[in-house]
Design a protein around this motif. Structure first.
Motif, PDB file in Angstrom:
ATOM      1  N   LEU A   1       0.995  -1.016  -0.287  1.00 21.31           N
ATOM      2  CA  LEU A   1      -0.028  -0.138   0.013  1.00 21.31           C
ATOM      3  C   LEU A   1       0.801   1.895  -0.029  1.00 21.31           C
ATOM      4  N   ASP A   2       0.557   1.871  -1.291  1.00 24.37           N
ATOM      5  CA  ASP A   2       1.442   3.428  -1.084  1.00 24.37           C
ATOM      6  C   ASP A   2       1.169   3.772  -0.975  1.00 24.37           C
ATOM      7  N   GLY A   3       1.261   5.349   0.707  1.00 25.67           N
ATOM      8  CA  GLY A   3      -0.201   5.755   1.453  1.00 25.67           C
ATOM      9  C   GLY A   3       0.641   7.351   0.128  1.00 25.67           C
TER      10      GLY A   3
ATOM     11  N   GLN B   1       4.791   4.027   4.334  1.00 31.29           N
ATOM     12  CA  GLN B   1       4.779   5.330   4.573  1.00 31.29           C
ATOM     13  C   GLN B   1       5.783   6.333   4.289  1.00 31.29           C
ATOM     14  N   TRP B   2       6.424   5.651   3.336  1.00 27.38           N
ATOM     15  CA  TRP B   2       8.022   7.111   2.678  1.00 27.38           C
ATOM     16  C   TRP B   2       7.534   8.345   2.692  1.00 27.38           C
TER      17      TRP B   2
ATOM     18  N   SER C   1       1.196   9.556   6.115  1.00 30.08           N
ATOM     19  CA  SER C   1       1.268   9.284   5.073  1.00 30.08           C
ATOM     20  C   SER C   1       0.499   8.299   4.619  1.00 30.08           C
ATOM     21  N   ALA C   2       0.079   7.152   5.157  1.00 32.67           N
ATOM     22  CA  ALA C   2      -0.759   6.245   5.140  1.00 32.67           C
ATOM     23  C   ALA C   2      -1.978   5.567   6.061  1.00 32.67           C
TER      24      ALA C   2
ATOM     25  N   VAL D   1       5.251  -3.145   8.271  1.00 31.54           N
ATOM     26  CA  VAL D   1       4.563  -1.431   7.920  1.00 31.54           C
ATOM     27  C   VAL D   1       6.169  -1.176   7.235  1.00 31.54           C
ATOM     28  N   SER D   2       6.018   0.472   6.009  1.00 34.24           N
ATOM     29  CA  SER D   2       7.760   0.398   5.812  1.00 34.24           C
ATOM     30  C   SER D   2       7.593   1.550   5.329  1.00 34.24           C
TER      31      SER D   2
END
Length: 477
Positions: free
Chosen positions: A104-106, A140-141, A170-171, A281-282
């Protein structure tokens, strides 16, 4: 000579008294030790209707959100949407198996909801995915976890009894808050039925201390989210009547990205999409070659701003401010810097200090003259002004019931944003537009700050005199 000197001083001060007379009722708070900055003027003629130390730097509290709204509209325009993706380096095979991680790209959507996650899930199923032979990773990069710089948010990591102190990512989903639904059991004396709002499967722990009582016994619920070794737990106590409707309770999570991961994982499993290695989570950006398997867009920015300002939503305001920062891994200080850069381009604004878009940070400082300068600048931008002013509240029709006071003139001729802080000092701030009887547009701002020695300040003490002062201005023009 002393008499002549006194007369000279009074003559010099007459212009100041004339200006302050426009806020004669509001100005009485100064006698109780409160610090006041206020200004009101007509926009087309520029006529000053009243002022009390308009250049004084004071805390605006949530009036800070009008700066956020203006900067966001200036950057993106009213129809901008934020996009959230499900991406992977792998493609589903003929059997629907994804041999790799699902990410999932927030996208920083400040109003990402469970409904959005469910649509992502359905679109992933539509893309042919039936099983993930890897892990669900919430990335949540862009930003997150964002370092807390206010007492409320720092304390909210371990335990919290509200939703407005939600942490930032951001996610993040559902404004960074868990939701549980409390319903009565069939028989009095039995524990109430408490479930997660977003899934039949447990995604947040529940410590149920609610007892069902007979019909019409009343419902009284208390809830606190605490972080235990097992993860987040909603501790709910009190009572609910057997004939009561279910009640939804929201409390900020300790980690919004992990909340999103748990919620999405439950939805995938409910849709029949198994994930072999669970969820994590990343803070790493997905590779550029990762392919989008599903995506969902936010509501347009003008709708996001209406929600942000009408409900004074701190999570949404600070999420939007963080999105203004070009570089990843930003914090609220950088977000405040982006807002200050925007303000520096406003004509006649003057000094400003912004450490957040929400106004939760007590270090925020601006002046009444600064607020009216911002409001005037948006009035002069016809492509943005309709979306900007629509995000403010009319006292007669707004969602905040405490605004429904004063005369019909105040109720129906004013659009405003309020701000409230109680620590370290009391702050009650207001800024907005008014229309006179003759149809002229005006702007006003009133910032009232307490000190360590001033008494408690409630909204009645500020709104009642301010409404009376504005009514006089509106009727006179």
């Amino acid at each position: 000579m002393p008499r002549r000197l006194l007369l000279g001083v009074l003559l010099m001060l007459l212009p100041l008294f004339a200006q302050a007379s426009g806020f004669s009722r509001l100005g009485e708070l100064a006698d109780k030790g409160f610090l006041i900055g206020a200004e009101a003027r007509l926009l087309d003629s520029g006529e000053a209707l009243g002022a009390i130390e308009p250049e004084r730097q004071l805390s605006p509290a949530s009036v800070s959100k009008v700066y956020l709204a203006a900067a966001a509209l200036d950057r993106w325009g009213p129809q901008h949407r934020f996009t959230t993706h499900l991406v992977s380096l792998a493609d589903p095979d003929a059997d629907g198996v994804l041999h790799g991680d699902l990410v999932l790209d927030g996208g920083g959507d400040p109003m990402l909801t469970s409904e959005d996650l469910w649509r992502l899930t359905q679109r992933l199923h539509q893309a042919g995915v039936r099983r993930v032979e890897g892990q669900l990773i919430v990335s949540q990069w862009r930003y997150g976890p964002v370092e807390c710089i206010t007492t409320d948010r720092c304390q909210a990591h371990s335990r919290v009894a509200n939703a407005y102190s939600a942490l930032l990512s951001s996610a993040g989903v559902n404004h960074g808050s868990w939701c549980v639904s409390v319903a009565p059991a069939p028989e009095p004396g039995d524990p109430a039925r408490i479930t997660n709002c977003d899934s039949q499967a447990p995604i947040v722990g529940i410590d149920n201390r609610v007892v069902t009582q007979p019909d019409d016994s009343g419902t009284r619920l208390n809830a606190e989210r605490v972080l235990r070794d097992s993860g987040d737990v909603m501790v709910v106590s009190g009572q609910i009547s057997t004939n009561a409707r279910p009640r939804s309770i929201y409390r900020a999570s300790s980690d919004p990205a992990r909340q999103s991961a748990a919620t999405l994982l439950a939805m995938l499993e409910q849709a029949g999409i198994g994930v072999r290695d669970g969820a994590g989570v990343s803070a790493t950006q997905p590779p550029a070659e990762a392919r989008s398997l599903a995506e969902v867009e936010s509501e347009p920015l003008q709708e996001l701003l209406l929600r942000t300002l009408n409900h004074s939503n701190n999570f949404m305001a600070d999420q939007l401010a963080l999105n203004l920062v070009a570089s990843p891994r930003a914090g609220l200080v950088e977000a405040g810097g982006a807002l200050e850069t925007f303000v520096a381009g406003l004509p006649d604004h003057g000094p400003v200090t912004l450490r957040s878009g929400s106004g939760l940070t007590p270090e925020n400082r601006t002046s009444a003259a600064g607020v009216t300068a911002l409001l005037e600048s948006m009035y002069r931008r016809p492509a943005l002004f309709p979306s900007f002013v629509a995000a403010l509240q009319s006292p007669a029709n707004g969602v905040m019931r405490f605004l429904r006071r004063g005369s019909a003139t105040f109720q129906q001729h004013v659009m405003l944003k309020t701000g409230t802080l109680n620590q370290p000092v009391a702050v009650r701030a207001v800024g907005g537009y008014f229309r006179t009887r003759g149809g002229q547009w005006g702007v006003f701002a009133a910032l009232v700050n307490g000190t360590a020695t001033t008494p408690w300040l409630n909204w009645r003490q500020v709104l009642d005199p301010l409404a009376a002062d504005l009514e006089a201005m509106i009727d006179a023009h």
